[in-house]
Scaffold this motif. Structure first.
Motif, PDB file in Angstrom:
ATOM      1  N   GLY A 123       2.721   9.013   9.970  1.00  0.00           N
ATOM      2  CA  GLY A 123       1.534   8.294   9.465  1.00  0.00           C
ATOM      3  C   GLY A 123       1.175   6.859   9.946  1.00  0.00           C
ATOM      4  N   ILE A 124      -0.171   6.796   9.990  1.00  0.00           N
ATOM      5  CA  ILE A 124      -0.742   5.600  10.465  1.00  0.00           C
ATOM      6  C   ILE A 124      -0.734   4.426   9.523  1.00  0.00           C
ATOM      7  N   CYS A 125      -0.386   3.339   9.680  1.00  0.00           N
ATOM      8  CA  CYS A 125       0.056   2.327   8.504  1.00  0.00           C
ATOM      9  C   CYS A 125      -0.586   0.956   9.042  1.00  0.00           C
TER      10      CYS A 125
ATOM     11  N   LEU B 180       4.813  -2.556  10.193  1.00  0.00           N
ATOM     12  CA  LEU B 180       6.228  -2.453  10.278  1.00  0.00           C
ATOM     13  C   LEU B 180       6.813  -1.009  10.411  1.00  0.00           C
ATOM     14  N   ASP B 181       6.025   0.051  10.183  1.00  0.00           N
ATOM     15  CA  ASP B 181       6.314   1.324   9.973  1.00  0.00           C
ATOM     16  C   ASP B 181       6.231   1.826  11.182  1.00  0.00           C
TER      17      ASP B 181
ATOM     18  N   ASP C 119       5.547  -0.805  19.929  1.00  0.00           N
ATOM     19  CA  ASP C 119       5.812  -0.470  18.737  1.00  0.00           C
ATOM     20  C   ASP C 119       4.934   0.475  18.279  1.00  0.00           C
ATOM     21  N   ILE C 120       5.138   2.004  18.167  1.00  0.00           N
ATOM     22  CA  ILE C 120       4.216   2.884  18.132  1.00  0.00           C
ATOM     23  C   ILE C 120       4.214   3.337  16.597  1.00  0.00           C
TER      24      ILE C 120
ATOM     25  N   THR D 252       0.773  -1.154   0.005  1.00  0.00           N
ATOM     26  CA  THR D 252      -0.125  -0.223  -0.089  1.00  0.00           C
ATOM     27  C   THR D 252       0.767   1.303   0.128  1.00  0.00           C
ATOM     28  N   ASN D 253       2.296   1.291   0.085  1.00  0.00           N
ATOM     29  CA  ASN D 253       2.956   2.374  -0.133  1.00  0.00           C
ATOM     30  C   ASN D 253       2.566   3.188   1.172  1.00  0.00           C
ATOM     31  N   CYS D 254       2.626   2.534   2.325  1.00  0.00           N
ATOM     32  CA  CYS D 254       2.235   3.384   3.487  1.00  0.00           C
ATOM     33  C   CYS D 254       3.473   3.403   4.302  1.00  0.00           C
ATOM     34  N   PRO D 255       3.921   4.800   4.716  1.00  0.00           N
ATOM     35  CA  PRO D 255       3.080   5.839   4.876  1.00  0.00           C
ATOM     36  C   PRO D 255       3.256   6.420   3.637  1.00  0.00           C
ATOM     37  N   PRO D 256       1.964   7.566   3.307  1.00  0.00           N
ATOM     38  CA  PRO D 256       1.991   8.226   1.974  1.00  0.00           C
ATOM     39  C   PRO D 256       2.771   9.564   2.048  1.00  0.00           C
TER      40      PRO D 256
END
Length: 285
Positions: free
Chosen positions: A86-88, A97-98, A275-276, A50-54
Motif C-alpha cells: 500500500g501507498i502511505c 516509514l512504511d 526508500d520504496i 492513519t493506520n496505513c497501510p490499510p
C-alpha cells in the motif's frame, strides 16, 4: 496515549537540538539541509495516525503486487512486502516509514517488482508512478530531502530498458533540487495515502504542473524509454508496443554515471539508498 506523548517528546527534543546546532555550529549553512531533514523526520507520525497501510487495499488501483527480487540488508527496513502493501505517503513535508529501503550499493541496492504476470500497457501520457518517501525541507524552499533511484522496465525479465539520465547536474550545490535529476525517481513527495488521502486512479495521473502529480510521486511514460547496454532496439520496441511486466529500481549511487565512471552520488550522511513505498500503473491486462 503513551505513544502520542512520546512522539510529542521526540519532536520537542529535536527542536531543542536543532536550535543548539543553528546557534552554535560554525558550519550552519553546510549542515542546514540535513538538520531540516532530521526535523522533518521527527514529524513522521503519519503511519501511526492513519493506520496505513490499510488491511484492504483500494479497488481499481493497479499496484505492483509481487516481489521478484529483493536483497536489502538495511536494518529495520529490509522487508520487501513494504513495497507492495500500500501507498502511505506522508505529505509534502514528511515521508512514510512504511517503506522498503535499498542499500547504497551492491545486490541490496536493487528491487524488482511485477504485477503478478499482468502487463503494464503503453497508454496515453504517464503510464506508471513510482512512490518513494522524499519531502520538501521547508514550505518556502525548492530543496528536497530525497534518495534518487534509476528505473528500468522489462517485458521478459531479462532485457531492461531505462530512461534518459544525461541531464543529470553533478553540482553539489544543486544536488537536492529536483531539476538536477531528470529521468530519475524518488524525487517528489508522496501525497497519496491509502488510508487518509484516498484518490481515484484518474487523480493519481492528473498533472499539477512542472512534473508534479495530484497524488505525488514520479511519473514515467513508456514512450520516453531509450535503448542502453541491456536494451537493444528489439527489446525497446517490444516494450513500447506490448508494455512491460517487470520494474527494476536501483539506488542511483549503485548505477555508473558514464561521465565519471562512478555512481550518481547524492551527498548525504544516510547509510541507505532509496526508500520504496510502491508503484502504480495506469493500465494493466
Amino acid at each position: 496515549m503513551q505513544t502520542y506523548f512520546y512522539n510529542i517528546y521526540k519532536i520537542f527534543s529535536m527542536l531543542f537540538i536543532v536550535t543548539l546546532l543553528f546557534t552554535c555550529s560554525p558550519e550552519t549553512n553546510n549542515n542546514q539541509n540535513e538538520i531540516l531533514a532530521l526535523l522533518a523526520a521527527a514529524e513522521i507520525s503519519n503511519n501511526s495516525k492513519t493506520n496505513c497501510p490499510p488491511k484492504n487495499l483500494p479497488q481499481g488501483i493497479p499496484m505492483a503486487n509481487t516481489v521478484v527480487s529483493a536483497n536489502s540488508t538495511v536494518s529495520g527496513f529490509s522487508d520487501p512486502s513494504k513495497a507492495i502493501n500500500g501507498i502511505c505517503g506522508g505529505g509534502e513535508l514528511s515521508g512514510s516509514l512504511d517503506v522498503y529501503a535499498l542499500n547504497l550499493t551492491g545486490a541490496g541496492a536493487t528491487l524488482i517488482l511485477s504485477w503478478g504476470g499482468k502487463t503494464v500497457k503503453n497508454v496515453s501520457g504517464i503510464d506508471f508512478v513510482v512512490y518513494e518517501n522524499p519531502f520538501r525541507v521547508s514550505e518556502s524552499s525548492d530543496r528536497y530531502a530525497f534518495d534518487p533511484m534509476v528505473v528500468q522496465v522489462s517485458y521478459d525479465g531479462t532485457n531492461y530498458c531505462g530512461f534518459d539520465l544525461s541531464g543529470f547536474n553533478s553540482s553539489a550545490a544543486d544536488s537536492n533540487k529536483i531539476s538536477s535529476w531528470p529521468g530519475f525517481a524518488g524525487l517528489r513527495p508522496v501525497l497519496y495515502n491509502m488510508s487518509s488521502n484516498l484518490l481515484t486512479l484518474d487523480q493519481l495521473f492528473t498533472s499539477t504542473g512542472s512534473g508534479f502529480l495530484f497524488g505525488g510521486g514520479d511519473g514515467f511514460n513508456i514512450d520516453d524509454l531509450i535503448s542502453n547496454a541491456s536494451c537493444d532496439s528489439t527489446a525497446l520496441n517490444q516494450i513500447k508496443t506490448l508494455g512491460f511486466k517487470y520494474i527494476k529500481m536501483t539506488s542511483a549511487s549503485a548505477v555508473t554515471n558514464p561521465n565519471t565512471g562512478s555512481g550518481y552520488v547524492y551527498p548525504h550522511s544516510y547509510t541507505n539508498g532509496s526508500d520504496i513505498d510502491g508503484v502504480v500503473a495506469k493500465s494493466v491486462e
